[in-house]
Design a protein around this motif. Sequence first.
Motif, PDB file in Angstrom:
ATOM      1  N   GLU A  26       0.838  -1.199   0.000  1.00  0.00           N
ATOM      2  CA  GLU A  26       0.000   0.000   0.000  1.00  0.00           C
ATOM      3  C   GLU A  26       0.872   1.248   0.000  1.00  0.00           C
ATOM      4  N   LYS A  27       1.915   1.198   0.818  1.00  0.00           N
ATOM      5  CA  LYS A  27       2.801   2.355   0.968  1.00  0.00           C
ATOM      6  C   LYS A  27       3.697   2.554  -0.251  1.00  0.00           C
ATOM      7  N   GLU A  28       4.293   1.469  -0.755  1.00  0.00           N
ATOM      8  CA  GLU A  28       5.323   1.581  -1.784  1.00  0.00           C
ATOM      9  C   GLU A  28       4.781   1.542  -3.220  1.00  0.00           C
ATOM     10  N   ILE A  29       3.658   0.859  -3.432  1.00  0.00           N
ATOM     11  CA  ILE A  29       3.200   0.635  -4.816  1.00  0.00           C
ATOM     12  C   ILE A  29       1.826   1.243  -5.075  1.00  0.00           C
ATOM     13  N   TRP A  30       0.807   0.809  -4.324  1.00  0.00           N
ATOM     14  CA  TRP A  30      -0.558   1.181  -4.664  1.00  0.00           C
ATOM     15  C   TRP A  30      -0.799   2.689  -4.555  1.00  0.00           C
ATOM     16  N   GLU A  31      -0.385   3.269  -3.425  1.00  0.00           N
ATOM     17  CA  GLU A  31      -0.593   4.703  -3.258  1.00  0.00           C
ATOM     18  C   GLU A  31       0.203   5.495  -4.279  1.00  0.00           C
ATOM     19  N   ARG A  32       1.427   5.052  -4.533  1.00  0.00           N
ATOM     20  CA  ARG A  32       2.272   5.771  -5.484  1.00  0.00           C
ATOM     21  C   ARG A  32       1.674   5.743  -6.879  1.00  0.00           C
ATOM     22  N   SER A  33       1.150   4.586  -7.287  1.00  0.00           N
ATOM     23  CA  SER A  33       0.592   4.480  -8.641  1.00  0.00           C
ATOM     24  C   SER A  33      -0.647   5.349  -8.801  1.00  0.00           C
TER      25      SER A  33
END
Length: 667
Positions: free
Chosen positions: A500-507
């Motif tokens: 959630e922190k590294e991938i989903w939110e960033r995308s």
Amino acid sequence: MKTIFNRNNLMEMKLKQLLFGFLFLMTTVLFAQKNTKEVLFTVNEKPYYTEEFSRVYKKNLDLVKDESQKDLDQYLELFIGYKLKVNKAYKLGLQNNETYKNELKSYRSQLAKNYFNDTKITEELIEESYNRLQKEVKASHILILVDENASVEDTLKAYKKIKEIKDRISKGEDFDALASQLSEDPSAKENKGDLGYFTAFRMVYAFENAAFTTPIGSVSKIFRTRFGYHILKVTDVRPNRGEVTVAHIMILNPKPEDTDQDKAKNTINDLYKKINQGEKFEEIAKQFSEDKSSSAKGGVLNKFGSGQLSSTEFENVAFSLKNPNDISQPFQSQFGWHIVKLIERHPVKTLDEMKPELENKIGKDDRSRKITASLNEKLRKKYTHKKDNKQFAAISKLVTNDFYDAKWTLPANAKDFTSPILTIDNKKVEGKTFLEYIEKQQKAPNNVKPLARMLDNAYNAFLDEQLKNYYDENLENEFADFAHVMDEYRDGLLLFDLMEKEIWERSKTDTIGLQNFYGSHKYNHMWKKRVEATVISSTKKDMIDKVVSMLKKGTSAQEIKDKLNTKEVVNVMINSNVYEEGNNSLPKETKFEVGISPVVKEGEYYFVTKVDKVLPEGVKTLEECKGKLTNEYQQYLEQRWVDDLKQEFNIKVNKDVFEKVKKELKQ
């Protein structure tokens, strides 16, 4: 149908996909014996063993769909990637997050429920509930309210009331009339106590017992639930309706802003007329139904039983159809207008098929108290436990009659009672813990008197609670499967937070990054050739010929519909849209050029297509492909991130050991 009637929470979907998709694929480890096999690889000197890798690979070999994951070298890369992410989560301290701790505690609580069970009692309850699920009981009841912890006086007063009513019924007075006059169920004034039809698990267990053991036309004995005292009258018993397979045609309800609020109703009525004219239900569903999950299959839905859909209206109509191929009249649900066709009726599932579902329901039901009583007895036999009578006597002197008024407070010296009042195996339970337990009990009124008897009862309940706590605390030590599933949950929840922190939110927030990714991948997202066109169909050749003539004269689609259709007969159906090459709604022989097509026949339908504009092949805009592109961007970010993790952590693979594992797994 479920795709229309239900919406899934995105967060739950992601968590479920993560924990039960990748985790299930990579880490479903039930009986790991760590440190008993050779080290396959290390991450910053932390060892991971061949035994875990081999077992997981073999267990999930038939489940993977991606062939690359069956290749052992690729599988090892995935496995290492997963372990790197978990290590990163711990390095960032995500395990200290309070939300994470609470979620893990909740998961453990759910998982532990499987171990607080009694197989024999559970099997008996499963059989009883299954037998009851074969029927639906129609009953009326009369209720006299009394709290389950009410005083003796109030309890007796309520019992006398229900007894007087029961006696009046026994002497011939009308049950419904007395229910309307005297029942303390607020709805009784209107429904005369009628509860309609219900089956197992729909009422509290004591009520269900009375309903299923009282003959039709008879009045039950007086019985008590947590709501009060009841009597009930069974008026009918019918077989459970089982399940049905149906097909349907659906036109979505209009939106509030739509100018034509009758369009959906008029369309469904037109389609119903076409069915009555002899046109095939399945063909109409394919062409016009707006339930896209079923239209391609002729409207056929997965089979369902009572209560499985979110629309009672839809279920009742579906179950009202008696014979295969029976078709309902148009009707409206909260989702749209429907026509339903019965395909097949299915009997109630077998006991073996329903067992898991029934066991889950029993665990949440009042009948689980039978299981609890059995567990308490077993734990008393399983663990050595000893009461310190001297400490108990000292504590008993501290409890006063204020307890009954919920005014009793812990004595100032309660913290000094550190000597054990109870010993379970080697665990000492201090006296102050029992004092704190007693203080909490007065919040739920306890009318047992005198104090000595109340304290004896309280100690017995305290003993059962402490035995269960001790059993729960030791589940990881006693059951290897429990320990390792908890390891999976622990790592899986951390991985979710990390992703959630590294991938989903960033995308979702990295608009510049997504724009750049689109720029380098846009040619993977292309429109085929498209047309702006109107497709007109009819089962009558003469009608479609009239349509062609009118189109050539420039008559609009609405004018054609108004002229050729009547209130009684729907001769033509018209769809205007933008169609991409390969769209099933376009006749197969449609040419992508402006003009009026020749008449073509497909099945029983004649089609003519008027193409107003041809749109060339081209790149989709970012907005047009954003959903799929975002998913690809997430995968891109994740791969780059894993590559970075490989640089951040020191990974050492024992290649000789891996070669040995490969040979063993290929045998």
